[in-house]
Design a protein around this motif. Sequence first.
Motif, short mmCIF file in Angstrom:
data_model
loop_
_atom_site.label_atom_id
_atom_site.label_comp_id
_atom_site.label_asym_id
_atom_site.label_seq_id
_atom_site.Cartn_x
_atom_site.Cartn_y
_atom_site.Cartn_z
N THR A 4 39.00 -34.38 4.98
CA THR A 4 39.86 -34.41 3.80
C THR A 4 41.26 -33.91 4.17
OG1 THR A 4 37.93 -33.87 2.46
CG2 THR A 4 40.08 -33.61 1.42
N ALA A 31 42.25 -35.78 -10.19
CA ALA A 31 41.94 -36.87 -9.25
C ALA A 31 42.50 -36.55 -7.87
CB ALA A 31 42.53 -38.19 -9.78
N LEU A 32 43.70 -36.00 -7.86
CA LEU A 32 44.34 -35.67 -6.58
C LEU A 32 43.54 -34.59 -5.86
CD1 LEU A 32 46.98 -36.23 -4.92
CD2 LEU A 32 47.94 -34.22 -6.05
N GLY A 34 40.56 -34.16 -5.84
CA GLY A 34 39.37 -34.74 -5.22
C GLY A 34 39.68 -35.46 -3.92
N ARG A 35 40.96 -35.76 -3.69
CA ARG A 35 41.34 -36.51 -2.49
C ARG A 35 41.96 -35.65 -1.41
NH1 ARG A 35 42.64 -41.75 -2.72
NH2 ARG A 35 42.69 -41.45 -0.47
N VAL A 36 42.48 -34.47 -1.80
CA VAL A 36 43.10 -33.59 -0.81
C VAL A 36 42.55 -32.17 -0.97
CG1 VAL A 36 45.29 -34.88 -0.77
CG2 VAL A 36 45.05 -32.93 -2.30
N CYS A 150 50.34 -40.24 -3.12
CA CYS A 150 49.41 -41.36 -2.96
C CYS A 150 49.80 -42.21 -1.75
CB CYS A 150 49.38 -42.23 -4.22
SG CYS A 150 48.61 -41.40 -5.62
N LEU A 153 48.69 -40.56 1.38
CA LEU A 153 47.24 -40.63 1.50
C LEU A 153 46.79 -42.03 1.90
CD1 LEU A 153 46.06 -38.55 -1.61
CD2 LEU A 153 45.77 -37.97 0.81
N ALA A 154 47.51 -43.04 1.40
CA ALA A 154 47.14 -44.43 1.69
C ALA A 154 47.77 -44.95 2.98
CB ALA A 154 47.53 -45.32 0.51
#
Length: 257
Positions: A4, A31-32, A34-36, A150, A153-154
């Motif tokens: 992560t 949501a963020l 959960g991604r970082v 984003c 991350l992408a």
Amino acid sequence: MTKTPTLAVWKFTSCDGCQLTLLDCEDELLALAGRVRITHFAEASSAMDPGPYDVSLVEGSITTEEEQRRILDIREQSRILVAIGACATHGGIQALRNFADVAEFTSVVYADPEYIATLSTSTPISAHVPVDFELRGCPIDRRQLLDTLCAFLAGRAPDIPNTSVCTECKRRGTTCVMVAEGIPCLGPVTQAGCGALCPAYHRGCFGCFGPMANPNVHALLPILRVNGMDTGDIDRVFATYAAAAPDFANRSGDESA
Ligand code: SF4
Ligand code: SF4
């Protein structure tokens, strides 16, 4: 299993408003999160994990020797470093000191000025270390912040405009306050990104996003005068948020010169 990505948020000389924009993201923040993995964010959490960090958001300008040392360390530990807000990208309101006598300020403000350890200038992060990306504004725009996070991350480039605020007035259908109401406005030379917020509420742009790419500041000066600004007003409005930005600071002195 994929690791992560880690996110760190740092504060230098600033008011914390740009960090609050991240907290302001509310729904998107869940949501963020959960991604970082947010590993350092003193404004919001007592967890302060050591680096390295995948993305560092840096708020504030450099105004002390301690900050000069700290930003070098943060740069070394950060894969991507994003400067957030007018303080970090242009020195902020506190860059007014760059044109004044700081020793006189401290002697007037503090009873014991000998305890104040400060530089005579307020400078942007990019004056000290390489910066991978800048988010403008005072404070930054939450949509731009989310898009930038984003994007990293992408693995794509952030979709941030470098046109003027005028393009945003046109896009949202706002009648020009300078043309229709005679309200002076820095929108023609200021970078877009706020959604032309001030003109939408019948106020001229104050330039908090700093200069756009290749601004024609010289051409705007007589228009500001026609709309009621004198030399003092012009000096003040250009020095408010981005005093240290060369395009605003070195605006050819006066259009009549
Ligand atoms: S840019 Fe504006 S809102 Fe952000 S930290 Fe600086 S003064 Fe505060
Ligand atoms: S109100 Fe300001 S930003 Fe909007 S179009 Fe007119 S000059 Fe440009």
